[in-house]
Write an enzyme that holds these catalytic residues in place. Sequence first.
Site, PDB file in Angstrom:
ATOM      1  N   SER A 141     -57.099 -49.123  24.297  1.00 22.00           N
ATOM      2  CA  SER A 141     -58.294 -49.940  24.154  1.00 22.00           C
ATOM      3  C   SER A 141     -58.041 -51.340  24.727  1.00 22.00           C
ATOM      4  O   SER A 141     -57.762 -51.477  25.908  1.00 22.00           O
ATOM      5  CB  SER A 141     -58.725 -49.973  22.684  1.00 22.00           C
ATOM      6  OG  SER A 141     -59.988 -50.540  22.533  1.00 22.00           O
ATOM      7  N   HIS A 183     -62.744 -46.731  26.504  1.00 25.22           N
ATOM      8  CA  HIS A 183     -63.862 -46.105  25.784  1.00 25.22           C
ATOM      9  C   HIS A 183     -64.985 -45.831  26.785  1.00 25.22           C
ATOM     10  O   HIS A 183     -66.167 -46.041  26.488  1.00 25.22           O
ATOM     11  CB  HIS A 183     -64.382 -47.015  24.660  1.00 25.22           C
ATOM     12  CG  HIS A 183     -63.360 -47.427  23.662  1.00 25.22           C
ATOM     13  ND1 HIS A 183     -62.918 -46.596  22.645  1.00 25.22           N
ATOM     14  CD2 HIS A 183     -62.693 -48.599  23.513  1.00 25.22           C
ATOM     15  CE1 HIS A 183     -62.028 -47.252  21.901  1.00 25.22           C
ATOM     16  NE2 HIS A 183     -61.860 -48.463  22.416  1.00 25.22           N
ATOM     17  N   GLU A 210     -61.859 -41.990  25.949  1.00 25.73           N
ATOM     18  CA  GLU A 210     -61.062 -41.956  24.726  1.00 25.73           C
ATOM     19  C   GLU A 210     -60.149 -40.733  24.707  1.00 25.73           C
ATOM     20  O   GLU A 210     -60.434 -39.700  25.320  1.00 25.73           O
ATOM     21  CB  GLU A 210     -61.991 -41.924  23.505  1.00 25.73           C
ATOM     22  CG  GLU A 210     -62.765 -43.219  23.322  1.00 25.73           C
ATOM     23  CD  GLU A 210     -63.675 -43.203  22.110  1.00 25.73           C
ATOM     24  OE1 GLU A 210     -63.807 -42.132  21.468  1.00 25.73           O
ATOM     25  OE2 GLU A 210     -64.265 -44.266  21.794  1.00 25.73           O
TER      26      GLU A 210
END
Length: 305
Positions: A141, A183, A210
């Site tokens: 992330s 993401h 993801e």
Amino acid sequence: MQSVTSSGSSQRSTPRRTLLIIGGAEDRIGRSVVLKRFVKLAGGRRSHIVVIPTASSFAQEVSEAYRDVFTRLRGGEVSVVHPATRREGGDPELVAALDSATGVFLTGGSQVKLAQNVVGTPVGDAIVRAYERGAVVAGTSAGASIMSRYMISLGEEGLTPRQRASQISAGLGLVEDVIIDQHFDQRGRYGRLMSMVAASPNLLGMGIDENTAAEIRDAKVMSVIGAGAIFVVNARNAITDAPDARRGAPLLVSGAVVHTLPTGSTFDLQHVELTAFVERHPDIEGAVVPAKVRAARSTPSSAAH
């Protein structure tokens, strides 16, 4: 002849540099394919893994969660380096921990926190040194975005690229000429990544889903692992109105070349082309069930196995 032999020996002794750039929400409780790969690259039972939870607002909880999963995956020693302020980024003890690491893992959270407290500090420099000497550096992330020289630190989501819809901050520069978003499919970030490469066409755009990771070796060869795909956009020869569009306006981007790369893909980042593909079928549970649902289904007893 002696000089040739010496040169060859020097080349063979050059460490392989490896990045594992994860799109977020990686599986921690099931097969954990992506994190298992990180532990293996770090040295398995002989590894010294350093977790950097600085991006997170829950640094202690996140650190313990990753300590538990790396231990379950048969990793070695796990340490935590958490510069909570820029001043703490100069702590010699934190730097020393990184200088002995075989694997470095940057957690998710806020890209701005990483830019503020890590980039350009002695801790940030130690991460770069670790990478250069052959330790695997991984990030998920926000920890994925910081790998590049420039990272998207804030931005609007959506499918349509718009002028000035995102903010850029400095990253660690472990991979050059690439800007990374994470993401990617789950949060609809196609538009903001496309707007970035429209304004800076020398940069490749890389959007990572993801529970999916880009394993990059020596800043040249990228392999894709995990349940999703990696989107690469090359706008170096595209036509765009980015220099003239008003703030917030939809951008013209015509002629960009896009690559959607599932697990089993090998991609040359220098020549921007697919070099190999082996058809693989990832675990169905990991592929079609969102990470939040998998976590909700788990029980304390199942998570322990």
